[in-house]
Design an enzyme around this catalytic site. Structure first.
Site, mmCIF file in Angstrom:
data_model
loop_
_atom_site.group_PDB
_atom_site.id
_atom_site.type_symbol
_atom_site.label_atom_id
_atom_site.label_comp_id
_atom_site.label_asym_id
_atom_site.label_seq_id
_atom_site.Cartn_x
_atom_site.Cartn_y
_atom_site.Cartn_z
ATOM 1 N N PHE A 149 -0.711 16.542 2.882
ATOM 2 C CA PHE A 149 -1.123 15.823 1.681
ATOM 3 C C PHE A 149 0.089 15.703 0.766
ATOM 4 C CE2 PHE A 149 -3.150 14.885 -2.334
ATOM 5 C CZ PHE A 149 -4.069 13.930 -1.925
ATOM 6 N N ARG B 115 1.810 11.518 -10.387
ATOM 7 C CA ARG B 115 2.206 10.132 -10.064
ATOM 8 C C ARG B 115 3.615 9.843 -10.557
ATOM 9 N NH1 ARG B 115 -2.329 7.325 -8.282
ATOM 10 N NH2 ARG B 115 -4.296 7.830 -9.296
ATOM 11 N N GLU C 169 0.840 -1.199 0.000
ATOM 12 C CA GLU C 169 0.000 0.000 0.000
ATOM 13 C C GLU C 169 0.874 1.248 0.000
ATOM 14 O OE1 GLU C 169 -2.522 1.458 -0.795
ATOM 15 O OE2 GLU C 169 -4.096 1.331 0.709
ATOM 16 N N ASP C 170 0.403 2.292 -0.648
ATOM 17 C CA ASP C 170 1.185 3.521 -0.728
ATOM 18 C C ASP C 170 1.191 4.281 0.595
ATOM 19 O OD1 ASP C 170 -1.508 4.184 -0.890
ATOM 20 O OD2 ASP C 170 -1.369 5.186 -2.832
ATOM 21 N N ASP D 51 -3.656 6.511 6.029
ATOM 22 C CA ASP D 51 -4.063 7.745 6.699
ATOM 23 C C ASP D 51 -4.968 7.360 7.867
ATOM 24 O OD1 ASP D 51 -4.812 10.287 7.381
ATOM 25 O OD2 ASP D 51 -5.729 10.802 5.490
HETATM 26 P P1 5GP Z 1 -7.180 5.892 4.589
HETATM 27 O O1 5GP Z 1 -8.305 4.963 4.260
HETATM 28 O O2 5GP Z 1 -6.053 5.224 5.345
HETATM 29 O O3 5GP Z 1 -7.666 7.130 5.294
HETATM 30 O O4 5GP Z 1 -6.621 6.452 3.234
HETATM 31 C C1 5GP Z 1 -5.752 5.735 2.457
HETATM 32 C C2 5GP Z 1 -5.846 6.167 1.011
HETATM 33 O O5 5GP Z 1 -6.127 7.556 0.872
HETATM 34 C C3 5GP Z 1 -4.515 5.931 0.339
HETATM 35 O O6 5GP Z 1 -4.430 4.642 -0.229
HETATM 36 C C4 5GP Z 1 -4.486 7.041 -0.692
HETATM 37 O O7 5GP Z 1 -5.139 6.603 -1.853
HETATM 38 C C5 5GP Z 1 -5.280 8.152 -0.075
HETATM 39 N N1 5GP Z 1 -4.426 9.126 0.632
HETATM 40 C C6 5GP Z 1 -4.329 9.335 1.962
HETATM 41 N N2 5GP Z 1 -3.456 10.318 2.243
HETATM 42 C C7 5GP Z 1 -2.972 10.734 1.053
HETATM 43 C C8 5GP Z 1 -2.002 11.734 0.680
HETATM 44 O O8 5GP Z 1 -1.383 12.446 1.485
HETATM 45 N N3 5GP Z 1 -1.773 11.873 -0.659
HETATM 46 C C9 5GP Z 1 -2.410 11.126 -1.603
HETATM 47 N N4 5GP Z 1 -2.096 11.357 -2.885
HETATM 48 N N5 5GP Z 1 -3.325 10.174 -1.292
HETATM 49 C C10 5GP Z 1 -3.592 9.982 0.026
#
Ligand code: 5GP
Length: 175
Positions: free
Chosen positions: A151, A164, A98-99, A102
């Site tokens: 972000f 990207r 996973e990238d 959050d």
């Molecule tokens: P979560 O469900 O953990 O809140 O969010 C995870 C997803 O939100 C990540 O897989 C990504 O797609 C997106 N995301 C969360 N924070 C960021 C960020 O700082 N930058 C970007 N580009 N995407 C984010």
């Protein structure tokens, strides 16, 4: 719209950490078969580098396309599968790539979904984590970097499908 970008993690810093993660993963799965499950689209660059840093002979790579509902910079945690795995994972050791984590809601949803398919084990490797916002307890077995609540874009991560292709990770501010 233009964005002001400030480098947070250089490509050299990322490369060095990815190498370490690869070595750690190879050690942990030594003598086993491993399936990397790459979460698209954001993880594609990370996974491309990570898989080359994992010295295992029996490694398979598969892709899971995921879209979060909503267009903003916040996730609802409700994810839509846009592309499913190409093969079953029953009895397999899988590692989700996973990238960024959050709130952890996306990851929670994905681990729950994959567990219903009967893998032998499910582990998680995430490049980035924002600690202050973690709403859900999700275990990240292999973590690249903990970052502040900014972000970020680049190295696979986008805002509105842009950036990207940046080889580094940057914080984004709107002008
Ligand atoms: P979560 O469900 O953990 O809140 O969010 C995870 C997803 O939100 C990540 O897989 C990504 O797609 C997106 N995301 C969360 N924070 C960021 C960020 O700082 N930058 C970007 N580009 N995407 C984010």
């Amino acid at each position: 719209m233009t964005h002001r970008l400030t480098t947070l993690l250089s490509s050299e810093t990322i490369a060095a950490r990815v190498k370490e993660l690869g070595a750690e993963i190879a050690k942990a799965y030594s003598g086993k078969k491993l399936v990397l499950i790459v979460i698209l689209k954001g993880s594609f660059l990370f996974a491309a580098d990570l898989c080359r840093a994992i010295e295992l002979r029996d490694l398979r790579v598969d892709f899971l396309g995921v879209r979060s509902y909503g267009e903003g910079t916040e996730t609802s945690g409700v994810v839509q599968i846009t592309q499913d795995l190409s093969r079953p994972i029953e009895g397999e050791d899988v590692l989700i790539v996973e990238d960024i984590v959050d709130t952890g809601l996306t990851l929670l949803h994905l681990t729950d979904l994959l567990r219903t398919r009967g893998p032998r084990s499910v582990a998680v490797c995430a490049l980035l984590k924002k600690p202050t916002r973690a709403r859900t307890a999700v275990d990240i077995d292999y973590l690249g970097f903990t970052i502040d609540d900014e972000f970020v874009v680049g190295y696979g991560l986008d805002v509105g499908e842009r950036y990207r292709n940046l080889p580094y990770i940057a914080m984004v501010e709107r002008d």
